[in-house]
Write a protein that holds these residues in place. Structure first.
Motif, PDB file in Angstrom:
ATOM      1  N   THR A 263     -47.945 -19.114  -7.349  1.00  0.00           N
ATOM      2  CA  THR A 263     -49.283 -19.605  -7.045  1.00  0.00           C
ATOM      3  C   THR A 263     -49.681 -19.314  -5.597  1.00  0.00           C
ATOM      4  O   THR A 263     -48.866 -19.358  -4.685  1.00  0.00           O
ATOM      5  N   LEU A 264     -50.962 -19.020  -5.438  1.00  0.00           N
ATOM      6  CA  LEU A 264     -51.573 -18.819  -4.130  1.00  0.00           C
ATOM      7  C   LEU A 264     -52.584 -19.939  -3.885  1.00  0.00           C
ATOM      8  O   LEU A 264     -52.954 -20.668  -4.818  1.00  0.00           O
ATOM      9  N   ARG A 265     -53.052 -20.036  -2.653  1.00  0.00           N
ATOM     10  CA  ARG A 265     -54.065 -21.054  -2.313  1.00  0.00           C
ATOM     11  C   ARG A 265     -55.246 -20.951  -3.275  1.00  0.00           C
ATOM     12  O   ARG A 265     -55.699 -19.864  -3.586  1.00  0.00           O
ATOM     13  N   GLY A 266     -55.709 -22.101  -3.777  1.00  0.00           N
ATOM     14  CA  GLY A 266     -56.806 -22.138  -4.734  1.00  0.00           C
ATOM     15  C   GLY A 266     -56.336 -22.326  -6.163  1.00  0.00           C
ATOM     16  O   GLY A 266     -57.142 -22.622  -7.049  1.00  0.00           O
ATOM     17  N   HIS A 267     -55.045 -22.173  -6.411  1.00  0.00           N
ATOM     18  CA  HIS A 267     -54.488 -22.411  -7.752  1.00  0.00           C
ATOM     19  C   HIS A 267     -54.353 -23.923  -7.929  1.00  0.00           C
ATOM     20  O   HIS A 267     -53.974 -24.623  -6.992  1.00  0.00           O
ATOM     21  N   PRO A 268     -54.644 -24.449  -9.117  1.00  0.00           N
ATOM     22  CA  PRO A 268     -54.558 -25.898  -9.313  1.00  0.00           C
ATOM     23  C   PRO A 268     -53.132 -26.452  -9.368  1.00  0.00           C
ATOM     24  O   PRO A 268     -52.931 -27.659  -9.336  1.00  0.00           O
ATOM     25  N   GLN A 269     -52.153 -25.584  -9.434  1.00  0.00           N
ATOM     26  CA  GLN A 269     -50.754 -25.985  -9.431  1.00  0.00           C
ATOM     27  C   GLN A 269     -50.052 -25.282  -8.274  1.00  0.00           C
ATOM     28  O   GLN A 269     -50.568 -24.306  -7.726  1.00  0.00           O
ATOM     29  N   ALA A 270     -48.866 -25.725  -7.942  1.00  0.00           N
ATOM     30  CA  ALA A 270     -47.999 -25.026  -6.993  1.00  0.00           C
ATOM     31  C   ALA A 270     -46.692 -24.760  -7.732  1.00  0.00           C
ATOM     32  O   ALA A 270     -46.108 -25.670  -8.317  1.00  0.00           O
ATOM     33  N   GLY A 271     -46.272 -23.505  -7.735  1.00  0.00           N
ATOM     34  CA  GLY A 271     -45.021 -23.159  -8.403  1.00  0.00           C
ATOM     35  C   GLY A 271     -45.036 -21.742  -8.917  1.00  0.00           C
ATOM     36  O   GLY A 271     -45.797 -20.896  -8.452  1.00  0.00           O
ATOM     37  N   GLU A 272     -44.169 -21.499  -9.893  1.00  0.00           N
ATOM     38  CA  GLU A 272     -43.946 -20.144 -10.380  1.00  0.00           C
ATOM     39  C   GLU A 272     -43.798 -20.157 -11.895  1.00  0.00           C
ATOM     40  O   GLU A 272     -43.293 -21.127 -12.464  1.00  0.00           O
ATOM     41  N   GLU A 273     -44.228 -19.071 -12.521  1.00  0.00           N
ATOM     42  CA  GLU A 273     -44.109 -18.919 -13.968  1.00  0.00           C
ATOM     43  C   GLU A 273     -43.609 -17.514 -14.260  1.00  0.00           C
ATOM     44  O   GLU A 273     -44.036 -16.559 -13.618  1.00  0.00           O
ATOM     45  N   ALA A 274     -42.694 -17.407 -15.213  1.00  0.00           N
ATOM     46  CA  ALA A 274     -42.100 -16.120 -15.556  1.00  0.00           C
ATOM     47  C   ALA A 274     -42.232 -15.858 -17.041  1.00  0.00           C
ATOM     48  O   ALA A 274     -42.165 -16.785 -17.864  1.00  0.00           O
ATOM     49  N   PHE A 275     -42.378 -14.581 -17.373  1.00  0.00           N
ATOM     50  CA  PHE A 275     -42.483 -14.111 -18.752  1.00  0.00           C
ATOM     51  C   PHE A 275     -41.449 -13.002 -18.900  1.00  0.00           C
ATOM     52  O   PHE A 275     -41.593 -11.941 -18.301  1.00  0.00           O
ATOM     53  N   ALA A 276     -40.396 -13.260 -19.657  1.00  0.00           N
ATOM     54  CA  ALA A 276     -39.311 -12.286 -19.796  1.00  0.00           C
ATOM     55  C   ALA A 276     -39.010 -12.057 -21.271  1.00  0.00           C
ATOM     56  O   ALA A 276     -38.971 -12.995 -22.068  1.00  0.00           O
ATOM     57  N   VAL A 277     -38.797 -10.795 -21.608  1.00  0.00           N
ATOM     58  CA  VAL A 277     -38.461 -10.396 -22.972  1.00  0.00           C
ATOM     59  C   VAL A 277     -37.021  -9.899 -22.956  1.00  0.00           C
ATOM     60  O   VAL A 277     -36.628  -9.170 -22.036  1.00  0.00           O
ATOM     61  N   SER A 278     -36.249 -10.289 -23.959  1.00  0.00           N
ATOM     62  CA  SER A 278     -34.861  -9.834 -24.029  1.00  0.00           C
ATOM     63  C   SER A 278     -34.532  -9.335 -25.425  1.00  0.00           C
ATOM     64  O   SER A 278     -35.023  -9.869 -26.421  1.00  0.00           O
ATOM     65  N   LEU A 279     -33.694  -8.306 -25.458  1.00  0.00           N
ATOM     66  CA  LEU A 279     -33.133  -7.799 -26.709  1.00  0.00           C
ATOM     67  C   LEU A 279     -31.733  -8.387 -26.795  1.00  0.00           C
ATOM     68  O   LEU A 279     -30.836  -8.001 -26.042  1.00  0.00           O
ATOM     69  N   GLU A 280     -31.563  -9.346 -27.689  1.00  0.00           N
ATOM     70  CA  GLU A 280     -30.314 -10.093 -27.793  1.00  0.00           C
ATOM     71  C   GLU A 280     -29.247  -9.274 -28.532  1.00  0.00           C
ATOM     72  O   GLU A 280     -29.549  -8.267 -29.164  1.00  0.00           O
ATOM     73  N   GLN A 281     -28.004  -9.742 -28.483  1.00  0.00           N
ATOM     74  CA  GLN A 281     -26.888  -9.042 -29.134  1.00  0.00           C
ATOM     75  C   GLN A 281     -27.084  -8.891 -30.641  1.00  0.00           C
ATOM     76  O   GLN A 281     -26.636  -7.922 -31.238  1.00  0.00           O
ATOM     77  N   ASP A 282     -27.787  -9.844 -31.273  1.00  0.00           N
ATOM     78  CA  ASP A 282     -28.022  -9.770 -32.723  1.00  0.00           C
ATOM     79  C   ASP A 282     -29.278  -8.966 -33.061  1.00  0.00           C
ATOM     80  O   ASP A 282     -29.751  -9.000 -34.194  1.00  0.00           O
ATOM     81  N   ALA A 283     -29.833  -8.256 -32.086  1.00  0.00           N
ATOM     82  CA  ALA A 283     -31.030  -7.410 -32.208  1.00  0.00           C
ATOM     83  C   ALA A 283     -32.334  -8.206 -32.234  1.00  0.00           C
ATOM     84  O   ALA A 283     -33.401  -7.615 -32.366  1.00  0.00           O
ATOM     85  N   SER A 284     -32.273  -9.524 -32.098  1.00  0.00           N
ATOM     86  CA  SER A 284     -33.513 -10.291 -32.020  1.00  0.00           C
ATOM     87  C   SER A 284     -34.162 -10.060 -30.651  1.00  0.00           C
ATOM     88  O   SER A 284     -33.491  -9.813 -29.650  1.00  0.00           O
TER      89      SER A 284
END
Length: 178
Positions: free
Chosen positions: A113-134
């Motif tokens: 977040t930067l100044r002007g954001h209604p929250q303070a913190g961080e958000e992540a979006f990560a995709v993984s290919l698991e061992q079972d192919a999911s």
């Protein structure tokens, strides 16, 4: 995409000190924590489609938010304004990409977040290919209110954040199937 190296220095102007904690962990104390995992497909093809949709902002736009940014894909330091709502009621939430990851079986980014954001913190979006192919989308966040109206909303804000994370998973599942 090429593998990401060491985390770059935090972009200037972040409204919190713990830049990169959604990638490196643990999530810092003093914030609300969120972690939502959603199965979005199976196999390398699904992983490639999910990775592209996360990194080029398609997932976010398909969720129904606006994304204003100068870059076609998430890269460290890129400034982004996420828009929620419509018309004069649109809430503008400025962020900066703090980290990206482009590994053989994992890809994603985190923005803070930067100044002007209604929250303070961080958000992540990560995709993984698991061992079972999911193929799994994981949305991880830590945040606390930074505006009077998010403080006043109390428990509604974390409920909204959880609903948003779940919607990201449903939308990404649809995009992977297309």
């Amino acid at each position: 995409m090429t593998p990401a190296g060491p985390a770059p220095a935090a972009p200037p102007g972040l409204t919190y000190r713990e830049a990169g904690a959604t990638r490196a962990g643990p999530l810092p104390p003093g914030y609300r924590h969120l972690r939502v995992r959603t199965l979005v497909g199976y196999g390398p093809g699904a992983f490639a489609a999910a990775r592209a949709a996360v990194m080029d902002w398609r997932m976010h736009r398909a969720v129904g938010v606006t994304i204003e940014t100068a870059g076609p894909v998430a890269v460290p330091g890129l400034r982004v304004v996420v828009g929620l709502g419509a018309g004069r009621l649109r809430l503008r939430a400025p962020c900066a990409v703090v980290w990206t990851m482009a590994e053989e079986r994992r890809a994603g980014f985190g923005y803070g977040t930067l100044r002007g954001h209604p929250q303070a913190g961080e958000e992540a979006f990560a995709v993984s290919l698991e061992q079972d192919a999911s193929v799994v989308l994981t949305v991880t966040a830590f945040s606390r209110p930074a505006a009077w109206y998010t403080r006043a909303a109390g428990p509604l804000v974390p409920a909204f954040q959880r609903a948003y994370a779940r919607r990201c998973g449903r939308v990404l599942l649809r995009l992977v199937r297309e």
